[in-house]
Design a protein around this motif. Structure first.
Motif, PDB file in Angstrom:
ATOM      1  N   GLU A 160       0.852  -1.190   0.000  1.00 19.19           N
ATOM      2  CA  GLU A 160       0.000   0.000   0.000  1.00 19.19           C
ATOM      3  C   GLU A 160       0.891   1.244   0.000  1.00 19.19           C
ATOM      4  O   GLU A 160       1.968   1.234   0.589  1.00 19.19           O
ATOM      5  N   SER A 166      -5.849   5.780  -5.428  1.00 17.16           N
ATOM      6  CA  SER A 166      -7.063   5.367  -4.707  1.00 17.16           C
ATOM      7  C   SER A 166      -7.471   6.389  -3.655  1.00 17.16           C
ATOM      8  O   SER A 166      -8.636   6.449  -3.264  1.00 17.16           O
ATOM      9  N   HIS A 167      -6.501   7.203  -3.204  1.00 18.08           N
ATOM     10  CA  HIS A 167      -6.828   8.215  -2.199  1.00 18.08           C
ATOM     11  C   HIS A 167      -7.635   9.369  -2.787  1.00 18.08           C
ATOM     12  O   HIS A 167      -8.127  10.228  -2.046  1.00 18.08           O
ATOM     13  N   LYS A 227      -8.215   7.054   4.495  1.00 17.14           N
ATOM     14  CA  LYS A 227      -8.605   5.735   4.989  1.00 17.14           C
ATOM     15  C   LYS A 227      -9.349   4.896   3.946  1.00 17.14           C
ATOM     16  O   LYS A 227      -9.039   3.707   3.765  1.00 17.14           O
ATOM     17  N   PRO A 228     -10.340   5.469   3.214  1.00 13.36           N
ATOM     18  CA  PRO A 228     -11.010   4.652   2.191  1.00 13.36           C
ATOM     19  C   PRO A 228     -10.038   4.139   1.131  1.00 13.36           C
ATOM     20  O   PRO A 228     -10.166   3.003   0.669  1.00 13.36           O
ATOM     21  N   TYR A 230      -6.783   3.496   1.486  1.00  5.49           N
ATOM     22  CA  TYR A 230      -5.982   2.406   2.053  1.00  5.49           C
ATOM     23  C   TYR A 230      -6.789   1.116   2.111  1.00  5.49           C
ATOM     24  O   TYR A 230      -6.277   0.031   1.811  1.00  5.49           O
ATOM     25  N   GLU A 231      -8.052   1.220   2.511  1.00  3.90           N
ATOM     26  CA  GLU A 231      -8.891   0.021   2.598  1.00  3.90           C
ATOM     27  C   GLU A 231      -9.112  -0.575   1.214  1.00  3.90           C
ATOM     28  O   GLU A 231      -9.145  -1.800   1.057  1.00  3.90           O
ATOM     29  N   LEU A 232      -9.259   0.279   0.218  1.00  2.00           N
ATOM     30  CA  LEU A 232      -9.419  -0.183  -1.154  1.00  2.00           C
ATOM     31  C   LEU A 232      -8.165  -0.937  -1.607  1.00  2.00           C
ATOM     32  O   LEU A 232      -8.256  -2.006  -2.229  1.00  2.00           O
ATOM     33  N   GLN A 233      -6.999  -0.393  -1.271  1.00  2.00           N
ATOM     34  CA  GLN A 233      -5.752  -1.053  -1.641  1.00  2.00           C
ATOM     35  C   GLN A 233      -5.601  -2.393  -0.932  1.00  2.00           C
ATOM     36  O   GLN A 233      -5.206  -3.394  -1.540  1.00  2.00           O
ATOM     37  N   ARG A 234      -5.906  -2.397   0.371  1.00  4.55           N
ATOM     38  CA  ARG A 234      -5.725  -3.619   1.155  1.00  4.55           C
ATOM     39  C   ARG A 234      -6.691  -4.724   0.723  1.00  4.55           C
ATOM     40  O   ARG A 234      -6.323  -5.897   0.654  1.00  4.55           O
ATOM     41  N   ALA A 235      -7.936  -4.345   0.439  1.00  3.74           N
ATOM     42  CA  ALA A 235      -8.972  -5.337   0.161  1.00  3.74           C
ATOM     43  C   ALA A 235      -8.775  -6.031  -1.188  1.00  3.74           C
ATOM     44  O   ALA A 235      -8.810  -7.257  -1.267  1.00  3.74           O
TER      45      ALA A 235
END
Length: 263
Positions: A160, A166-167, A227-228, A230-235
């Protein structure tokens, strides 16, 4: 973390079979060819400095520069496979567009605009779920982070990255929803031209928010906005790459540094 002063500011784009990296004045691409070999290419990057000091406009110009590199990449290395260069992804994009329009008509108001914007993410999600695209997205982040941290092994870096596109998601959706609702209040039947102007303005605002977040990385607001992403990248946005994919990333990084050094 901000880019160290002694380092080039690099950006990138994951390909279905490799990685595109762009620096201040050059672009470089590396791919894994069908025969298993690694092929690289590089060239000059379109650059328009006239808008650098104009908030809003500068962000749109930077995005335009990034997209202007794509045909140059295809010309320099035709084997490079773009993320959306796939009939299935194009089909999903068309379906998402129609679905989003229907949702806006049925729900209306803020709920309709927000739901439509979320449906608009479907093509990107679909593209990342199949093939090697998500892994090469991870390669992009790892290669650039390792370079900025003087780490010889990109495997040590996280998949990430704080400057990932994505941010832009949260500020882009918010700006588009607000802009569209304001437009509908101002015009009973918004024209396509007016809608296009609102989309451009929303994109410009989102890019400025993105830049502000990078300058104020420790701000609670900045962390909330990212935060959204990062979550998009992680998921599903990124996947841990294997050694063959990391090798392609190293080739792309070596080529961009060689190209930039040749100025």
């Amino acid at each position: 973390m901000p880019v160290p002063e002694d380092k080039l500011r690099l950006g990138g784009m994951a390909l279905r079979n490799g990685l595109l990296v762009h620096g201040p004045s050059k672009w470089a691409v590396a791919i894994r060819a069908d025969d298993g070999s690694i092929k690289v290419a590089s060239g000059h990057k379109p650059r328009f400095t006239e808008a650098d000091g104009i908030p809003g406009v500068r962000g749109l110009v930077r995005l335009a520069e990034s997209f202007a590199v794509i045909p140059l990449v295809k010309k320099g290395l035709p084997e490079a496979k773009l993320a959306f260069e796939n009939p299935a992804v194009i089909g999903v994009a068309a379906a998402a567009s129609l679905t989003g329009t229907q949702i806006k008509r049925r729900l209306g108001g803020t709920k309709g605009e927000l739901a439509s914007a979320l449906v608009g993410l479907a093509p990107a999600i679909f593209a990342l779920r199949g093939g090697e695209l998500a892994a090469y997205h991870g390669v992009e982040h790892k290669a650039i982070a390792a370079y900025e941290d003087d780490d010889a092994d990109a495997r040590d870096a996280t998949k990430e990255h704080e400057r990932c596109g994505s941010h832009l998601m949260a500020p882009m959706i918010a700006a588009n929803v607000v802009g569209t609702l304001l437009l509908k209040k101002a015009m009973e039947k918004p024209t396509p031209l007016a809608g296009g102007v609102v989309s451009l303005a929303a994109t410009a605002a989102a890019v400025e928010v993105f830049a502000w977040s990078e300058r104020n990385i420790d701000s609670p607001v900045s962390k909330a906005l990212k935060k959204p992403g990062y979550e998009l990248q992680r998921a599903f946005g990124t996947r841990e790459p294997d050694e063959r994919q990391l090798e392609v990333g190293r080739a792309a990084l070596d080529e961009i540094l060689r190209a930039e050094d040749s100025n």
